[in-house]
Motif scaffolding. Structure first.
Motif, PDB file in Angstrom:
ATOM      1  N   PHE A  22       0.907  -1.475   0.103  1.00  0.00           N
ATOM      2  CA  PHE A  22       0.315  -0.237   0.190  1.00  0.00           C
ATOM      3  C   PHE A  22       1.004   0.956  -0.232  1.00  0.00           C
ATOM      4  CE2 PHE A  22      -2.840  -3.563   2.464  1.00  0.00           C
ATOM      5  CZ  PHE A  22      -3.011  -3.176   1.230  1.00  0.00           C
ATOM      6  N   MET A  23       2.131   0.864  -0.220  1.00  0.00           N
ATOM      7  CA  MET A  23       2.700   2.308  -0.287  1.00  0.00           C
ATOM      8  C   MET A  23       3.153   3.248  -1.060  1.00  0.00           C
ATOM      9  SD  MET A  23       6.259   1.226   1.559  1.00  0.00           S
ATOM     10  CE  MET A  23       7.560   2.636   1.063  1.00  0.00           C
ATOM     11  N   ALA A  24       2.168   3.390  -2.762  1.00  0.00           N
ATOM     12  CA  ALA A  24       2.223   4.094  -3.399  1.00  0.00           C
ATOM     13  C   ALA A  24       0.753   4.976  -2.412  1.00  0.00           C
ATOM     14  CB  ALA A  24       1.314   3.407  -4.861  1.00  0.00           C
ATOM     15  N   THR A  25       0.208   5.188  -1.945  1.00  0.00           N
ATOM     16  CA  THR A  25      -0.579   5.760  -1.217  1.00  0.00           C
ATOM     17  C   THR A  25       0.082   6.300  -0.140  1.00  0.00           C
ATOM     18  OG1 THR A  25      -2.645   4.159  -1.548  1.00  0.00           O
ATOM     19  CG2 THR A  25      -2.526   5.696   0.634  1.00  0.00           C
ATOM     20  N   VAL A  26      -0.194   7.896  -0.071  1.00  0.00           N
ATOM     21  CA  VAL A  26       1.516   8.647   0.310  1.00  0.00           C
ATOM     22  C   VAL A  26       0.185   9.276   1.753  1.00  0.00           C
ATOM     23  CG1 VAL A  26       3.231   8.028  -1.346  1.00  0.00           C
ATOM     24  CG2 VAL A  26       2.117   9.840  -1.092  1.00  0.00           C
ATOM     25  N   LEU A  27      -0.121  10.109   1.207  1.00  0.00           N
ATOM     26  CA  LEU A  27      -0.476  11.076   1.873  1.00  0.00           C
ATOM     27  C   LEU A  27      -1.728  10.549   3.284  1.00  0.00           C
ATOM     28  CD1 LEU A  27      -3.028  13.688  -1.087  1.00  0.00           C
ATOM     29  CD2 LEU A  27      -0.064  13.510   0.329  1.00  0.00           C
ATOM     30  N   GLU A  30      -4.868   9.735   3.795  1.00  0.00           N
ATOM     31  CA  GLU A  30      -5.478   8.716   3.125  1.00  0.00           C
ATOM     32  C   GLU A  30      -5.198   7.019   3.476  1.00  0.00           C
ATOM     33  OE1 GLU A  30      -4.144   8.579  -0.993  1.00  0.00           O
ATOM     34  OE2 GLU A  30      -6.159  10.617  -1.292  1.00  0.00           O
ATOM     35  N   GLN A  71       4.141   6.353   6.344  1.00  0.00           N
ATOM     36  CA  GLN A  71       3.129   5.958   6.581  1.00  0.00           C
ATOM     37  C   GLN A  71       2.529   4.455   7.990  1.00  0.00           C
ATOM     38  OE1 GLN A  71       4.986   5.136   4.155  1.00  0.00           O
ATOM     39  NE2 GLN A  71       3.856   5.071   1.878  1.00  0.00           N
TER      40      GLN A  71
END
Ligand code: SF4
Lengths: 166, 446
Positions: A22-27, A30, A71
């Motif tokens: 899930f590391m493409a999700t950074v904000l 989110e 994250q």
């Protein structure tokens, strides 16, 4: 007073807290949906809003070892969880402080899920078992960041001080 | 009182004559590295400037490195958009040390930085990656930080609140036996120290074995220092460091060598007799669950991975090729080879290693992190077992919490690829082969 909603052993890795896939999700806004994604039951409770803010997780030694992924801190902070551990891995501890995730080092802490804990500056009191555990103060230099409300605010202040014309 | 290398580096970077363990300093940063997670750093960087009334400018674009490696080429539109955002920022801020997705440069950040000559002895290197410890192999103080902390570095040019760590001296003497490599040495060390044994501490490597070891091997030792929790791993710079920088990276300007004081104080000393070491394997699901290969030999495997910032260098591909040359990968086993950089890829191609690996049935992948972090290129199925030359085997690390990952050297990985079960490379090859020079000097062949 807050309830213990999860207990964990030693060496919980950041892959466990926030799996790499899930590391493409950074904000930071989110990331909370993926907290402990592979602990499916706990993740489902988090997502269903069944874990009230301020709930406590209790872990063993070296919580947050492994990757530097921030994250892993933002995902827990998004649920306003409090992490009490016997010790933390360095980078995770730093990330937690920088983001304002509440982390408490209590080297002898013992608790079971469902216990009622009182987490204070000097001690963690387990009101269910009646035991009290001493808290090790955070590395001293970190207090300024906590006081500033996190590293972003702290850095902003530092920048502005270095620009006296403002 | 004498200072360790780390103390000397931090004292210089903080503008002080000396520092003691526990002192809190703000070292000036010489090199600040990020990869795709620069997308998050950028977000936090702009947050810092919100309401500050200042134009967001990084403190020194020449000291920032951004290397795409974790997800190359992009595996999803989300990643592609992160990469796009980073490219725009790089152009806007004039960041010099940027490596995009190309076939003539770039690779894994922890290989690109050293091979480009950007890491020097005595320097302070921070990275938004825990394996930034790798850069200690060149006598630098390298440590991992989070994205928000990097945003702060980009703004201020200093790392905030660095506690001078106590240092563990790891003293290694004796000659590594054939097919026993720096990876086996560091796995053994992590098994002894445990995953938290060096938390908040630095590891300084000393001894004859280290002095005779190539920079390539030292990179392995420092890379995995973080698996024992270390803030930083470091090999004090010496003639090999100078040779590497001059001959392999083409550095021409002056190089300052920082050595520890003879009366430096170490919090702990760990001695290792390298000559008695056997190939080691870290078993699921913990990096410190280390056993000699014999203890797990015969374990069935589904996927073999040779690559990563730990073991994707020329020496690693050379030894794997030597073992696999003229042989075949066992049916039912997938072998994925990820050279650590395009330079490594080309050198391995020119040296014939890639052809040997490919002929044996291995898949030659593009340089990058590949399946190390479980995002793309080689996820595991339920119940599958991987044997990998990477550095982490936490549950779920290769993308599936129902799979298992064993960690080993490239030699063990290659030998096991032939048999389909975990295999001691020394049992696979004839006596003459095991007499070939130890891995530490293999690099001089090419
Ligand atoms: S190869 Fe693996 S450990 Fe190394 S930087 Fe890439 S993801 Fe991290």
């Amino acid at each position: 007073m807050a309830k213990v909603v999860l207990t964990l052993g030693d060496d919980v890795s950041t892959d466990d807290i926030y799996p790499g896939r899930f590391m493409a999700t950074v904000l930071p806004s989110e990331t909370p949906q993926y907290a402990f994604a592979d602990h499916t039951a706990f993740n489902a409770r988090l997502k269903a809003g069944q874990i009230p803010p301020g709930s406590v997780m209790v872990a063993g030694q070296n919580f947050g070892c492994g990757s530097s992924r921030e994250q892993a801190a933002s995902t827990l902070q998004g649920h306003e969880l409090v992490v009490v551990a016997r010790s933390f891995a360095r980078i995770f501890l730093q990330n937690a402080i920088n983001l304002g995730l509440k982390v408490v080092v209590a080297p002898g802490v013992e608790a079971a899920e469902g216990d009622e804990l009182e987490v204070a500056a000097a001690a963690v009191v387990n009101h269910t078992s009646g035991k009290t555990f001493a808290v090790t103060p955070l590395p001293r230099a970190r207090q300024a960041i906590i006081d500033a409300g996190g590293l972003i605010a702290y850095t902003r202040r530092r920048l502005m001080k270095e620009e006296p014309h403002l | 009182m004498g200072m360790t290398v780390v103390q000397k580096i931090l004292a210089r970077a903080a503008g002080r004559a000396s520092v003691e363990v526990g002192d809190v300093v703000e070292p000036a940063v010489d090199l600040a590295m990020s990869h795709e997670n620069a997308a998050l750093v950028i977000n936090q960087f702009f947050e810092v400037y919100k309401g500050a009334g200042l134009e967001p400018r990084v403190w020194d674009p020449s000291r920032i490195a951004i290397i795409f490696d974790h997800r190359v080429p992009a595996e999803s539109s989300k990643t592609a958009n992160n990469q796009k955002k980073v490219r725009e920022f790089v152009a806007q801020q004039g960041i010099a040390k940027f490596r995009d997705i190309r076939g003539d440069e770039g690779g894994i950040c922890h290989q690109v930085l050293p091979e480009s000559g950007w890491v020097r002895p005595g320097r302070v290197v921070v990275g938004t990656d825990s394996h930034t410890t790798t850069h200690g192999a060149l006598g630098a103080f390298g440590f991992g930080i989070g994205a928000t902390e990097m945003a702060s570095v980009w703004a201020l040019g200093v790392a905030l609140n660095v506690e001078v760590p106590a240092t563990i001296q790891v003293l290694v003497n004796g000659r590594l036996a054939g097919f026993v490599s720096p990876k086996d040495l560091v796995l053994h060390l992590i098994g002894r120290l445990t995953a938290q044994g060096a938390n908040f501490k630095a590891i300084e490597y000393h001894g004859d074995t280290i002095r005779l070891m190539s920079t390539s091997g030292r990179l392995v030792l420092c890379n995995m220092a973080v698996e024992a929790g270390a803030t930083s791993g470091i090999v004090p710079a010496d003639s090999e460091t100078l040779r590497y920088l001059r001959e392999e990276t083409g550095v021409r300007d002056e190089i300052e060598v920082v050595a520890p004081d003879p009366d430096a104080v170490y919090g702990q000393v760990v001695e290792i007799d390298a000559s008695s070491l056997e190939p080691q394997v870290a078993c699921p699901h913990a990096v410190d669950n280390v056993k000699p290969v014999a203890a797990v030999a015969g374990t069935r495997i589904d996927q073999v991975v040779i690559g990563s910032c730990t073991n994707g260098r020329l020496e690693d591909l050379a030894v794997a090729a030597r073992i696999l040359r003229g042989k075949k990968v066992a049916r039912g086993v997938r072998v994925l080879v990820f050279p650590a950089s395009w330079r490594v890829y080309r050198d391995a191609m020119n040296g014939g290693h890639l052809a040997a690996l490919s002929d044996a049935g291995a898949l030659i992948m593009n340089p990058g992190c590949g399946c190390c972090l479980g995002v793309h290129q080689g996820a595991l199925g339920d119940g599958e077992v991987a044997l990998s030359s990477t550095n982490r085997n936490f549950k779920g690390r290769m993308g599936n919490p129902k799979a298992e990952v064993y960690l080993c050297s490239p030699a063990v990985a290659a030998a096991s690829a032939v048999t389909g079960v975990i295999t001691d490379p020394r049992t696979l090859l004839n006596h003459q082969d095991t007499k070939t020079p130890r891995l530490a000097v293999v690099v001089t062949w090419w």
